[in-house]
Design an enzyme around this catalytic site. Structure first.
Site, PDB file in Angstrom:
ATOM      1  N   SER A 190       0.836  -1.209   0.000  1.00 53.15           N
ATOM      2  CA  SER A 190       0.000   0.000   0.000  1.00 53.15           C
ATOM      3  C   SER A 190       0.866   1.253   0.000  1.00 53.15           C
ATOM      4  CB  SER A 190      -1.021   0.027   1.132  1.00 53.15           C
ATOM      5  OG  SER A 190      -2.000   1.023   0.812  1.00 53.15           O
ATOM      6  N   HIS A 193       4.582  13.927   6.172  1.00 48.34           N
ATOM      7  CA  HIS A 193       4.474  15.369   5.947  1.00 48.34           C
ATOM      8  C   HIS A 193       5.147  16.057   7.121  1.00 48.34           C
ATOM      9  CE1 HIS A 193       1.353  14.623   2.910  1.00 48.34           C
ATOM     10  NE2 HIS A 193       0.813  13.798   3.787  1.00 48.34           N
ATOM     11  N   CYS A 206      -2.144  -3.351   3.088  1.00 42.60           N
ATOM     12  CA  CYS A 206      -3.212  -4.295   2.788  1.00 42.60           C
ATOM     13  C   CYS A 206      -2.760  -5.664   3.285  1.00 42.60           C
ATOM     14  CB  CYS A 206      -3.474  -4.354   1.286  1.00 42.60           C
ATOM     15  SG  CYS A 206      -4.008  -2.793   0.595  1.00 42.60           S
TER      16      CYS A 206
END
Length: 126
Positions: free
Chosen positions: A68, A73, A88
């Site tokens: 995935s 950030h 996943c």
């Protein structure tokens, strides 16, 4: 479709400022940490935001995983970062690998305050 989505919001990051401001170095470290956790990077992208009146711009580093994604950030003017690890679990349970990756990122940023969440995804019946 089952998976595990881990997030962490960090404040008071005591790491070297390079991890908050140098997108390429942060991305390279993220790829290394992904591999160390036993996950498979398939693509990557980094972006540096412009400096402003409050200081240097933050960065976003994203690693697309076969399982995935990882996304980081940063907000250097606030000494903060947000972490997003999603795996996943189709065919294999990658939860322990996701948790190892998040733990390594938490160690890298060395924050004084951390708020973590874990969400089990994909529990909706067809």
């Amino acid at each position: 479709m089952l998976g595990l989505h881990l997030t962490a919001d960090l404040r008071g990051c005591r790491c070297d400022s390079v991890w908050l401001t140098d997108a390429e170095r942060l991305l390279a470290r993220c790829v290394d940490l992904v591999q160390a956790a036993g996950l498979q990077a398939v693509a990557q992208l980094a972006h540096t935001f412009p400096s402003n009146a409050h200081g240097p711009g933050g960065v976003t580093a994203t690693v697309l995983l076969a399982e995935s994604h990882l996304c980081v950030h940063t907000w250097p003017e606030e000494g903060g970062a947000t972490l997003d690890v999603y795996v996943c679990n189709f065919g294999h349970d990658h939860s322990a690998k996701a948790q190892a990756l998040l733990a390594a990122l938490l160690a890298l940023f060395d924050a004084t305050a951390v708020q973590q969440h874990a969400l089990r995804r994909g529990g909706v019946s067809p």
